[in-house]
Write an enzyme that holds these catalytic residues in place. Structure first.
Site, PDB file in Angstrom:
ATOM      1  N   CYS A 158       0.877  -1.180   0.000  1.00 17.44           N
ATOM      2  CA  CYS A 158       0.000   0.000   0.000  1.00 17.44           C
ATOM      3  C   CYS A 158       0.910   1.224   0.000  1.00 17.44           C
ATOM      4  CB  CYS A 158      -0.920  -0.004   1.211  1.00 17.44           C
ATOM      5  SG  CYS A 158      -1.800  -1.575   1.476  1.00 17.44           S
ATOM      6  N   ALA A 159       1.485   1.552  -1.152  1.00 16.60           N
ATOM      7  CA  ALA A 159       2.711   2.349  -1.184  1.00 16.60           C
ATOM      8  C   ALA A 159       2.544   3.845  -1.420  1.00 16.60           C
ATOM      9  CB  ALA A 159       3.654   1.781  -2.249  1.00 16.60           C
TER      10      ALA A 159
ATOM     11  N   PRO B 260       2.012   7.752  -1.162  1.00 17.44           N
ATOM     12  CA  PRO B 260       2.574   8.379  -2.360  1.00 17.44           C
ATOM     13  C   PRO B 260       4.004   7.964  -2.709  1.00 17.44           C
ATOM     14  CG  PRO B 260       2.703   9.898  -0.532  1.00 17.44           C
ATOM     15  CD  PRO B 260       1.981   8.695  -0.004  1.00 17.44           C
ATOM     16  N   GLY B 261       4.643   7.117  -1.894  1.00 23.12           N
ATOM     17  CA  GLY B 261       5.958   6.601  -2.253  1.00 23.12           C
ATOM     18  C   GLY B 261       7.065   6.844  -1.249  1.00 23.12           C
ATOM     19  N   GLY B 262       6.757   7.466  -0.114  1.00 22.23           N
ATOM     20  CA  GLY B 262       7.793   7.766   0.864  1.00 22.23           C
ATOM     21  C   GLY B 262       8.480   6.526   1.399  1.00 22.23           C
ATOM     22  N   LYS B 263       7.697   5.553   1.850  1.00 25.81           N
ATOM     23  CA  LYS B 263       8.305   4.341   2.402  1.00 25.81           C
ATOM     24  C   LYS B 263       8.975   3.519   1.311  1.00 25.81           C
ATOM     25  CE  LYS B 263       5.536   3.742   6.627  1.00 25.81           C
ATOM     26  NZ  LYS B 263       4.616   4.894   6.537  1.00 25.81           N
TER      27      LYS B 263
ATOM     28  N   CYS C 126      -0.792   4.270  10.835  1.00 19.44           N
ATOM     29  CA  CYS C 126      -0.587   5.613  11.392  1.00 19.44           C
ATOM     30  C   CYS C 126      -1.700   5.872  12.410  1.00 19.44           C
ATOM     31  CB  CYS C 126      -0.547   6.686  10.304  1.00 19.44           C
ATOM     32  SG  CYS C 126      -2.016   6.769   9.268  1.00 19.44           S
TER      33      CYS C 126
END
Length: 475
Positions: free
Chosen positions: A110-111, A113-116, A231
């Site tokens: 579940c990526a 917007p791409g931070g992790k 979160c």
């Protein structure tokens, strides 16, 4: 002053106790979220650094900033030299560096917007392949944009549901499930998260999270790692789900090493010895997240060398696959390395690293792949228009293209997709435009003018004109 829901107050105070809850409440209602960025190590020269204070659990690339600049008007952000990311989320860097020591195939489920995903890709051993997935179509486009700006070729972006992965039978060594949640950790910076919160939503999320993990569980190899994160603060979505995964699916929770007490990370709140890591605003210097790492029961499979793949590694290099009748070929010198195969899909050409081409083909048959490797360009008539993905790739061979260095003002004009004049002696054809030696994208110089090829959907939409350049500078 933010007003927290009464049901949230009652439950969380009982869970945490008065002292810890008051610390959290003060952090949410009165505290300010710190500003932080993560440097892209693949786009920084050796010894180069950005201003700021190192984030202790991500010290090599994470930085706290003393102020929050208007990042939109920093060309380095658009070039992918750094990513604006909340500090607590960078904890995945520590997880990967501690637990993954050889090349793996990993999925960030579940990526967006791409931070992790970009944090994980920076921490993974070279030779690893990362699938970065987002089920929601609009969010998946944002994810694909950020992955392309990051520029690492060993990534595949998909727009699929967990059940699609389950059907695909792809197998991963590591899976990150940053699952949808009730969003309590967003209360400080998002009033909408407060207004949308309810006990019913907590219950809905609790069920959805278990469904997601169940759907993806068979895609995790025996002995593989599941990184579970939310979160939110409540134990229903956090500790209780970790216990359920361990008991029902078969896993053991893993304790991380070298966790400094000064980081003020909170452990398990329901009295069990399962190791978990909870970041609380007001206590930890970041926003609210929860994370646990589990190892699936079973012995890891022995690494098997695919001899045929190795033998055929350089076979058919540069040929167009899947597009019969196409006679165009992408120049072989556009990339630094020759260890790629060119795939043609409709009018688009992609460079896929040879070592995982078979995995890509398997994924393309079973999943909705929206980006993979490096998109080289699009054919138009007898021409191949180089793609933005190529411009931002760390594999771009900049020596084969004419380059024009833009001023700050022209860089912003370019990123707004406005006309930018090139020097009179600029060669005709496709030109790579840069800012402080960082590639931004392409222009096509036709002599009396140049066409701005920056993607329409990526452009800066604000008409604001900064009074002075906004650049995250070196120390």
């Amino acid at each position: 002053m933010k007003t927290l829901p009464e049901d949230f107050i009652q439950y969380t105070q009982e869970l945490m106790g008065d002292e810890l809850f008051q610390q959290l409440k003060q952090g949410i209602t009165e505290g300010e979220a710190p500003t932080s960025i993560r440097i892209n190590p693949f786009k920084c020269k050796e010894g180069e650094d950005a201003a700021g204070e190192p984030i202790p659990w991500c010290p090599s690339t994470g930085r706290y900033l003393s102020t929050r600049p208007n990042f939109t008007f920093d060309p380095w952000l658009h070039a992918g030299k750094y990513y604006v990311q909340e500090a607590s989320s960078m904890f995945v860097d520590l997880v990967i560096r501690q637990l993954v020591h050889k090349p793996v195939m990993m999925l960030d489920l579940c990526a967006a917007p791409g931070g992790k995903s970009t944090a994980v890709r920076a921490a993974l051993p070279e030779g690893s392949l990362l699938f970065s997935n987002e089920p929601m179509r609009t969010r998946s486009q944002i994810l694909a944009e950020n992955i392309q700006k990051f520029g690492h070729p060993d990534m595949i972006v998909t727009n699929s549901y967990p059940r699609d992965y389950k059907k695909s039978k792809l197998q991963f060594d590591v899976i990150l499930t940053d699952v949808p949640c009730s969003g309590e950790g967003m209360f400080r910076k998002d009033d909408g998260a407060i207004s949308e919160w309810s006990l019913q939503n907590v219950d809905n999320c609790w069920h959805l999270q278990r469904e997601i993990v169940s759907d993806i569980w068979n895609c995790l190899k025996p002995g593989g790692l599941l990184i579970y994160s939310t979160c939110t603060f409540n134990a229903h979505e956090d500790e209780e789900n970790i216990a359920w995964i361990c008991e029902e699916l078969g896993a053991d929770a893993i304790a991380l090493n070298d966790i400094d007490e000064a980081w003020n990370i909170t452990g398990n709140l329901i009295g069990t010895d399962i190791p978990v890591y909870r970041f609380l605003p007001g206590k930890t210097r970041g926003e609210g997240i929860f994370l646990a790492v589990l190892r699936k029961e079973g012995e890891p499979e022995m690494e098997k060398e695919d001899k045929k793949k190795k033998k055929d590694k350089n076979k058919d290099k540069g040929k167009n696959r899947g597009n019969k009748g196409k006679c165009l070929q992408v120049p072989t010198d556009w990339l630094k390395s020759s260890d790629y195969e060119t795939i043609a899909e409709d009018d688009n050409f992609y460079a896929i690293p040879s070592r995982w081409k078979a995995i890509y083909e398997d994924a393309a048959r079973n999943l909705k792949v929206i980006h993979a490797g490096i998109k080289l360009g699009t054919s138009k008539g007898k021409d191949i228009i180089p793609d933005q993905s190529l411009a931002l790739s760390t594999e771009l061979n900049t020596e084969v293209f004419p380059q024009v260095e833009l001023s700050y003002e022209d860089a912003i004009r370019y990123l707004r997709k406005e006309a930018v004049n090139l020097p009179a002696d600029t060669p005709k054809g496709y030109v790579l435009v840069t800012y402080q030696q960082m590639p931004l994208g392409w222009e096509k110089n036709i002599g009396n003018r140049a066409n701005n090829l920056y993607p329409q959907e990526w452009k800066i939409k604000s008409s604001h004109v900064p009074e002075e350049p906004c650049v995250i500078s070196k120390k």
